[in-house]
Write a protein that holds these residues in place. Sequence first.
Motif, PDB file in Angstrom:
ATOM      1  N   ASN A  85      21.708  60.813  61.134  1.00  0.00           N
ATOM      2  CA  ASN A  85      22.429  60.354  62.619  1.00  0.00           C
ATOM      3  C   ASN A  85      23.319  59.359  62.592  1.00  0.00           C
ATOM      4  N   TYR A  86      23.551  59.067  61.515  1.00  0.00           N
ATOM      5  CA  TYR A  86      25.513  58.393  61.134  1.00  0.00           C
ATOM      6  C   TYR A  86      26.128  58.506  62.117  1.00  0.00           C
ATOM      7  N   SER A  89      25.709  56.977  65.421  1.00  0.00           N
ATOM      8  CA  SER A  89      25.517  55.689  65.821  1.00  0.00           C
ATOM      9  C   SER A  89      26.488  54.423  65.783  1.00  0.00           C
TER      10      SER A  89
END
Length: 246
Positions: A85-86, A89
């Motif tokens: 999910n970076y 983010s």
Amino acid sequence: MDVLSESLKVIDVPLLWETDRVSFRTLFCYRLVVLILGLLILFFDILRMNYFQLLIFLTTWGFLMTNLFFALCITDQCLTKFQKNYAESPLRVQLRTVTHILFQTVFAMEGSIAFVYWAFFGSYYHDLFPEWWAQSYATYLHGGLLVLLWIDNIMNNLVFERKFVVIPLSLVVVYFIFNTIYCLVSNKGIYPVDFRSIIHYIVGAVGALITYLHFELGIFFYRKFKLKKEEESQLVFKKGETELVP
């Protein structure tokens, strides 16, 4: 608003590390090797002396900031590779923004550090510490780091924006003020120059000038050799629509 700022809105260049010039892995391995070298030198410096004594030198500031840049780049690349999910983010934007500004700052300052050292102090320290290891150490700190940053600059997609030149210039001015106050209070110079003479102020002025000129060189290099290529490589046209290529 200038052309560069407009281009950032379209292709989001500061948030792109990998390029068509080198692979993601190549860039990561290069940065990892540079960081390991820097950490080894930092480790041995801490072992052989009180490291806080070295903080009075601008060279130490540049050394620490340069290695912080490479550490942040490696952190970002690891998160990109292993954190699912970076990409969405807020940390990704924050980390890359900080790294983007840090690179411009230390890139400009290392140009000044290398030039001032070899123009004013190199011969003095060469005679004082003639051993090969001392000369290698001095060359790494006063030119070697600059070369490593230039190599990364050739490979990465980081942008130079003129509005950020105030940061390295401010740091150089702050250091000069700190240097002057330290010399006046301790009644001894940090560098082999009489801090009461005009030479002290000439060195400070030259340092600020070279910092600015090296930053401008970074802008020129980006716009001349990287900007157009990055626009072309990151934009793909399909059915009349523009699609971003990560």
